[in-house]
Design a protein around this motif. Structure first.
Motif, PDB file in Angstrom:
ATOM      1  N   GLN A 480      -7.911  18.709  -0.553  1.00 44.36           N
ATOM      2  CA  GLN A 480      -9.609  18.498  -1.379  1.00 44.36           C
ATOM      3  C   GLN A 480      -9.319  17.422  -1.902  1.00 44.36           C
ATOM      4  O   GLN A 480     -11.054  16.933  -2.330  1.00 44.36           O
ATOM      5  N   ALA A 481      -8.590  17.573  -3.656  1.00 45.05           N
ATOM      6  CA  ALA A 481      -8.789  16.800  -4.706  1.00 45.05           C
ATOM      7  C   ALA A 481      -8.304  15.320  -4.484  1.00 45.05           C
ATOM      8  O   ALA A 481      -9.452  14.459  -4.144  1.00 45.05           O
ATOM      9  N   GLU A 482      -7.615  15.210  -3.196  1.00 44.36           N
ATOM     10  CA  GLU A 482      -7.796  14.132  -2.830  1.00 44.36           C
ATOM     11  C   GLU A 482      -8.889  13.516  -1.775  1.00 44.36           C
ATOM     12  O   GLU A 482      -9.452  12.545  -2.793  1.00 44.36           O
ATOM     13  N   LEU A 488     -15.186   9.146  -4.035  1.00 46.77           N
ATOM     14  CA  LEU A 488     -15.747   9.075  -5.261  1.00 46.77           C
ATOM     15  C   LEU A 488     -15.503   7.636  -5.120  1.00 46.77           C
ATOM     16  O   LEU A 488     -16.089   6.263  -5.430  1.00 46.77           O
ATOM     17  N   LYS A 489     -14.175   7.531  -4.964  1.00 43.85           N
ATOM     18  CA  LYS A 489     -14.132   5.267  -4.928  1.00 43.85           C
ATOM     19  C   LYS A 489     -15.030   5.176  -3.930  1.00 43.85           C
ATOM     20  O   LYS A 489     -15.741   4.027  -4.394  1.00 43.85           O
ATOM     21  N   GLY A 491     -18.290   5.550  -2.967  1.00 47.82           N
ATOM     22  CA  GLY A 491     -19.785   6.231  -3.210  1.00 47.82           C
ATOM     23  C   GLY A 491     -20.258   7.119  -2.545  1.00 47.82           C
ATOM     24  O   GLY A 491     -21.507   6.631  -2.131  1.00 47.82           O
ATOM     25  N   GLU A 492     -19.481   7.816  -1.776  1.00 46.45           N
ATOM     26  CA  GLU A 492     -19.859   8.781  -0.505  1.00 46.45           C
ATOM     27  C   GLU A 492     -20.439  10.483  -1.509  1.00 46.45           C
ATOM     28  O   GLU A 492     -21.553  10.611  -0.224  1.00 46.45           O
ATOM     29  N   ILE A 493     -20.594  10.898  -2.376  1.00 49.58           N
ATOM     30  CA  ILE A 493     -20.866  11.797  -2.964  1.00 49.58           C
ATOM     31  C   ILE A 493     -20.842  10.832  -4.348  1.00 49.58           C
ATOM     32  O   ILE A 493     -20.747   9.912  -4.615  1.00 49.58           O
ATOM     33  N   GLU A 494     -21.702  11.507  -5.494  1.00 47.49           N
ATOM     34  CA  GLU A 494     -21.795  11.267  -6.841  1.00 47.49           C
ATOM     35  C   GLU A 494     -21.212  12.554  -7.864  1.00 47.49           C
ATOM     36  O   GLU A 494     -20.713  13.477  -7.129  1.00 47.49           O
ATOM     37  N   ALA A 495     -21.120  11.825  -8.864  1.00 53.63           N
ATOM     38  CA  ALA A 495     -19.946  12.604  -9.700  1.00 53.63           C
ATOM     39  C   ALA A 495     -21.571  13.522 -10.725  1.00 53.63           C
ATOM     40  O   ALA A 495     -22.256  12.752 -10.803  1.00 53.63           O
TER      41      ALA A 495
END
Length: 605
Positions: A480-482, A488-489, A491-495
């Motif tokens: 899950q961390a990978e 994130l790289k 841009g599929e999910i937001e931080a």
């Protein structure tokens, strides 16, 4: 246990010794006399009206000058040896018609029993005049609640429908006044003969007046001869109260945090003496004003850290908390919420809560108490509820609602607890928890549908494959961390703060509201990571676990499983919102029906 002095005392010799002590110069030592340790521990305010009772400690024998100082285990000698909060020890009965006579108790325990009853107060049911039963005695007559204010010794038995004398029950001398009295034995029921109340009180030398005098001396020990002879030292009083204050502060903190009080080893050389003693020792080590009055700087027989004293103080906190709840309720009607469970010793017990509207119009729920029950039959549960309500003088006729689970012994229409309560209070309508009904309905419907049974069967197998070892759980976390880093790289999910938190896979439970929706939602969020872990487990070896992972991977990638996963997530999303709304305290049945219709409309495809 402290010894009781049952022998006779030569009064003249005693007065002579007192006179000789008065001539001697007062010692400079701050060591208090035995009377100085006989301070009151807690002041209980009776739940009935404005009666306030000060509970005196048990009398102690004067310590011998050659006797060694008591160790910590005997420090409770400075306090009341009986625990007024532990009423099960002496079988304290709130209803005067069901009480055991004082004379039947051991002579060394009678004062402790009296303290417990005085702390409990007179039995004055909070009922209106029309709620008291009628019977024929020169016409249809009933007990008048205004008599409680007119006669401060009067109490009423709901079980016997009779009046009793509180003072005479506690202190009547049966050897001096051997004659029977209906206010003590059997109860008085002739409501048309109010003059019998004054006749019972009698003249100054009557049995009732003598019992009342003993009662007043018992609750006000400073008026006794013993207290008149030996006065308390002001400094010792201040130290005692300060010690009591900090012990209570430690107890309040531990109770609020829900921690254990005692440790496995509370000896002097122990590294961990338990939360209570360790917290008090920490306070003493950081604050000099506390260190002066606690632990080693206090009298060894009055350190107030023994487990018996802790139980007394805990009982006092519980008493004051319950008294606040009863005062908040007042004379208003209320609903009861009950459920049975077992404690750590596998003893069946019943938990009872009150639900009512407070003085500012807010619905509140307050915990009333626990009662141990022999079994969970409806008759046993009703008796336990009645006893617990009667303990706080709450009549069952004021119950206006009932809330239990859906078991047959609770909601049965013939012999259920709901039916038994409604026989005594017809307005006590039963309401099964809406959120509980919704959860049971969802589980029942899912078990009847073949596709749902197939989906949840494979979901359970998936949780079993991934949750059998710490290694597999760690593999899922790494995967899950990978995935998060890669997403994130791209841009599929937001931080952001609170986003992308770590998730786990918990087993859903039929009785845990919303657990199925949480599991389905987490499987959807972890889908890429779970697929990667199953693939790795299937390639590791040809073991049984590897074959199970390969089989689960084929099902996990199938259209049927993915479709059912999305379908269950959609349906449970609507029902989860409904379940959360139904659990609100200010929810009403009209709004609940509207929410149900809204959910049914949204679930139509």
């Amino acid at each position: 246990m402290k010894s009781k002095n049952t022998g006779t005392t030569d009064l003249r010799a005693f007065m002579a010794r007192v006179a000789e002590k008065g001539k001697q110069p007062e010692p400079t030592s701050a060591t208090p006399s035995s009377n100085e340790s006989q301070m009151q521990l807690v002041i209980f305010e009776g739940q009935s009206g404005s009666e306030t009772h000060t509970i005196p400690p048990e009398p102690e024998r004067a310590p011998h000058t050659e006797a060694p100082i008591a160790e910590d285990d005997d420090e409770s000698m400075a306090l009341d040896e009986s625990d007024s909060s532990d009423e099960d020890i002496y079988n304290i009965e709130p209803d005067p018609g069901l009480r055991t006579p004082i004379s039947s108790y051991d002579v060394n325990d009678q004062d402790s029993v009296r303290r417990a009853y005085i702390a409990l107060g007179r039995c004055k049911p909070k009922m209106q005049k029309k709620d008291f039963p009628q019977h024929d005695c020169g016409g249809k007559r009933r007990f008048q609640p205004v008599w409680f204010d007119e006669y401060k010794w009067l109490e009423y038995s709901l079980d016997k429908d009779a009046a009793y004398c509180f003072f005479c029950y506690l202190f009547k001398d049966s050897t001096k006044f051997a004659g029977g009295d209906s206010f003590v034995n059997g109860g008085f029921r002739n409501w048309n003969m109010k003059a019998r109340f004054r006749k019972h009180a009698g003249e100054v030398n009557s049995a009732h007046c003598e019992a009342e005098e003993k009662y007043n001396l018992f609750i006000k020990p400073k008026a006794s001869i013993r207290e008149a002879i030996a006065s308390q030292i002001t400094q010792y009083k201040a130290e005692y109260l300060a010690r009591l204050k900090w012990s209570l502060e430690c107890i309040k903190f531990i109770l609020h945090q829900g921690l254990a009080f005692r440790g496995h080893d509370e000896g002097k050389d122990s590294k961990n003496k338990g939360n209570f003693r360790e917290l008090l020792q920490w306070l003493a080590g950081n604050f000099e004003e506390i260190n002066k009055v606690v632990l080693g700087n206090a009298q060894q027989n009055c350190q107030m850290i023994d487990h018996k004293i802790q139980k007394q103080l805990i009982g006092s906190c519980a008493h004051e908390t319950t008294k606040f709840v009863i005062e908040e309720l007042g004379d208003e009607c209320f609903a009861i919420l009950a459920d049975e469970s077992s404690d750590a010793y596998q003893q069946e017990q019943l938990a009872l809560c009150l639900r009512f509207v407070n003085k500012i119009g807010e619905p509140v729920e307050r915990f009333l108490g626990l009662a141990q029950v022999a079994d969970t039959t409806s008759l046993t549960l009703k008796e336990a509820i009645q006893t617990l309500l009667m303990k706080y003088q709450l009549p069952i006729s004021k119950v206006r609602g009932q809330g239990y689970d859906g078991a047959s012994n609770m909601k049965g229409h013939v012999n259920g607890l709901k039916k038994l309560i409604m026989e005594d209070s017809p307005s006590a309508y039963y309401v099964h928890c809406f959120a509980h009904q919704l959860q049971l309905t969802l589980v029942a419907v899912a078990k009847e549908n073949i596709d749902c049974k197939w989906f949840f069967g494979h979901l359970a197998y998936l949780l079993n494959v991934l949750g059998m070892s710490c290694k597999k759980i760690c593999m899922l976390r790494v995967a899950q961390a990978e995935y998060m880093i890669e997403a994130l790289k791209l841009g599929e999910i937001e931080a952001g703060q609170g986003l992308n938190q770590e998730m786990g896979l918990a087993w859903p439970g039929d009785a845990r509201w919303g657990s199925h929706y949480e599991t389905v939602m987490h499987v959807m969020s972890l889908y890429p990571s779970i697929r990667k872990v199953l693939f790795r487990l299937g390639r590791e070896s040809n073991s049984v676990e590897a074959l199970g992972a390969q089989t689960m991977l084929e099902v996990f990638k199938s259209f049927e499983f993915v479709f059912m996963l999305h379908l269950m997530n959609e349906i449970f999303g609507y029902t989860s919102d409904l379940s959360n709304a139904l659990q609100k305290r200010d929810q009403d049945i009209v709004n609940a029906v509207d929410l149900l219709e809204f959910t049914r409309y949204n679930c139509k495809f």
